[in-house]
Design an enzyme around this catalytic site. Structure first.
Site, mmCIF file in Angstrom:
data_model
loop_
_atom_site.group_PDB
_atom_site.id
_atom_site.type_symbol
_atom_site.label_atom_id
_atom_site.label_comp_id
_atom_site.label_asym_id
_atom_site.label_seq_id
_atom_site.Cartn_x
_atom_site.Cartn_y
_atom_site.Cartn_z
ATOM 1 N N CYS A 177 -13.381 1.296 -14.780
ATOM 2 C CA CYS A 177 -13.803 2.762 -14.740
ATOM 3 C C CYS A 177 -12.696 3.882 -14.540
ATOM 4 O O CYS A 177 -12.485 4.486 -13.765
ATOM 5 C CB CYS A 177 -14.387 2.843 -13.197
ATOM 6 S SG CYS A 177 -15.534 4.420 -13.186
ATOM 7 N N CYS A 234 -17.209 0.955 -19.904
ATOM 8 C CA CYS A 234 -18.575 0.935 -19.323
ATOM 9 C C CYS A 234 -19.146 -0.320 -19.655
ATOM 10 O O CYS A 234 -20.087 -1.151 -18.872
ATOM 11 C CB CYS A 234 -19.527 2.037 -19.602
ATOM 12 S SG CYS A 234 -18.906 3.729 -18.878
ATOM 13 N N GLU A 291 0.670 -1.228 0.148
ATOM 14 C CA GLU A 291 0.046 0.099 -0.136
ATOM 15 C C GLU A 291 0.873 1.319 -0.058
ATOM 16 O O GLU A 291 0.564 2.258 -0.755
ATOM 17 C CB GLU A 291 -1.108 0.104 1.141
ATOM 18 C CG GLU A 291 -2.008 -1.038 1.146
ATOM 19 C CD GLU A 291 -2.835 -0.748 -0.054
ATOM 20 O OE1 GLU A 291 -3.104 0.247 -0.665
ATOM 21 O OE2 GLU A 291 -3.527 -1.951 -0.456
#
Length: 534
Positions: A274, A281, A118
């Site tokens: 996205c 889409c 992370e």
């Protein structure tokens, strides 16, 4: 029906009244018992959702926020979770940190593996991180290994990844866990953020949900984009109101049975489907729940039938100017952007410009081959603790920079032949908030007695040692200039430029035509200079 009545009904659906006193504590206890996370068999026990989200932060309906931007009922939330997780199970990328988190039995090692990934992934692309992560975990597979490493080793492995304070804080955090917390990672998002340096709300939530199964939502750039499009939030996502709303939506949506997978799925959707431009889409698992997609379809229908756009019953009454989550009236819908109308980007301040002169000082006749002088930067601030060629801050005019630079060089290496100091070109490198222009000089100490001793904070390195040392990408560009780039301007990414002055006479127009005609064709996939943001 009045607006106040609509708000009352929506609020009743989205949240129950909070009891007070002893009954409240009992109800919260029962609720946490019902919502315990389903963990792998290797995990000791689930963590109750608490901490950063302040006892399961609810979606707050203000009088200035329309219910249009919220999920209308639990069935819609359940459908969103199910569709997203099913897609993730089929389409998720095979990444080394995911494999470690899924296979690691020890909770502390699992949390450490997630923590490293992370931190590395902040402001850095996945493709870049994979190699760094693999080498890092091979060198320091446990918190104890990292805690015993030197900062020099950490900076050396981190070199080229950018944002170097991340590596330093990661090691500081590992030492704190080992020396002060008994070698055990904090188990909740709240304590992770409270106790570990460099761990903010997002990173704490990611570690807690993925490693420990805490049902806490997270919001990063990818999740912001997904939520803004799914609920047609067009206001500035960096504003306090919108940010709070996004965190509330993330907390509402996170699946208590699979919180880590859900959070990774939301980020994966934003990263692969996205996307900021040209989103896919048709491949989106939650397309049927996406307000932005519905808006695009409505606009296309209106355009095909040559009808003016009219307010749909399922659309926010943004033209009233009352909704603080809708786009500003000054930024109308752009049909060419489609769903990419969401989210609206806030205007960014241009980076401040700074100027520096730096010199590659070489000893060609040194024992064992040519050596180059590097000095260590201060332990705090930009590029803290990294090594660089001797440099001085200058003005845009460049006045007196040769004199000041020579004084800096002599403070490290003693008397030097000033006449050999040559200007070679410039390097422009963009950091996150600074555009730094380096004037590059070179000075070779040929025919002189090699410098053997150096003051603290300086050292002479071979070419091979330089390329493996803890130096920034900017210094590697400076070294390329010294090594003899071809005359002309070389463009890498938009964030950097290397240029070297050319003394060739410009050819005549006729000669330019001939040159273009006989110039060899360069393949479109030819490599170009690339640089990562530091």
């Amino acid at each position: 029906m009045s607006i106040s009545r609509v708000l009352e009904k929506s609020e009743a659906i989205m949240r129950k009244p909070r009891p007070t006193g002893r009954s409240h504590r009992k109800q919260m206890s029962r609720q946490e018992g019902r919502e315990k996370c389903v963990l792998n068999s290797s995990q000791a026990k689930p963590c109750s959702p608490n901490g950063l989200v302040r006892q399961q932060e609810k979606v707050v309906l203000l009088a200035s926020v329309s219910p249009y931007h919220l999920f209308k009922d639990t069935a819609e939330v359940t459908a969103f979770r199910g569709s997203l997780l099913s897609w993730y199970d089929r389409e998720k990328r095979d990444l080394p940190w995911r494999r470690r988190a899924e296979s690691e039995v020890d909770l502390d090692r699992r949390a450490y593996a997630v923590w490293v990934s992370e931190i590395m992934l902040q402001q850095t692309q996945v493709a870049t991180v994979i190699d760094y992560y693999t080498r890092w975990m091979q060198k320091w597979p446990t918190l104890q290994d990292l805690a015993s490493a030197s900062l020099e080793e950490v900076n050396q492995l981190w070199a080229g990844l950018g944002y170097y304070s991340r590596g330093r804080r990661l090691q500081e955090g590992a030492r704190k866990v080992v020396e002060e917390l008994g070698g055990h990672m904090p188990r909740t998002a709240e304590t992770l953020q409270q106790l570990l340096p460099g761990v903010g709300r997002y990173t704490a939530g990611a570690i807690a949900s993925i490693a420990f199964g805490q049902a806490t939502g997270i919001v990063d750039g990818n999740v912001v984009r997904v939520l803004c499009r799914v609920r047609a939030i067009g206001a500035d996502p960096s504003s306090t109101l919108v940010s709070q709303q996004l965190w509330s939506l993330a907390q509402l949506l996170v699946d208590p049975a699979r919180p880590g997978d859900f959070n990774q799925a939301a980020m994966e959707l934003g990263a692969t489907v996205c996307t900021p431009q040209r989103p896919l889409c048709s491949q989106c698992p939650v397309q049927s729940l996406c307000r932005a997609c519905q808006r695009v379809e409505q606009e296309q229908l209106s355009a095909s039938q040559n009808l003016p756009h009219s307010l749909d019953v399922e659309e926010c009454a943004s033209n009233t100017g009352q909704c603080q989550l809708c786009p500003s009236p000054t930024k109308p819908w752009d049909r060419t952007l489609g769903v990419a109308n969401f989210p609206r980007k806030a205007s960014r301040r241009p980076p401040r410009e700074e100027y520096s002169a730096t010199c590659v000082l070489e000893q060609p006749g040194a024992l064992g081959g040519s050596r180059f002088l590097l000095v260590q930067r201060p332990s705090s601030g930009l590029l803290a603790g990294l090594w660089e060629f001797p440099s001085v801050t200058t003005q845009p005019s460049g006045q007196c920079q040769r004199k000041v630079l020579l004084q800096e060089l002599q403070s490290w290496a003693g008397p030097l032949p000033a006449t050999r100091l040559q200007h070679l070109g410039e390097v422009i490198h963009a950091f996150s908030h600074i555009k730094l222009t380096y004037q590059v000089y070179g000075l070779a100490l040929e025919g002189q007695t090699p410098v053997i001793t150096t003051p603290p904070g300086a050292r002479w390195l071979t070419r091979e040692e330089f390329h493996t040392a803890a130096v920034s990408t900017a210094m590697k560009k400076v070294f390329r200039v010294y090594e003899g780039q071809q005359p002309g301007t070389h463009k890498g990414s938009k964030r950097s430029r290397v240029s070297i002055p050319s003394c060739r006479k410009k050819p005549s127009p006729g000669q330019q035509v001939l040159d273009r005609f006989f110039r060899p064709h360069a393949p479109t996939d030819a490599p170009s200079l690339k640089s990562a943001a530091q």
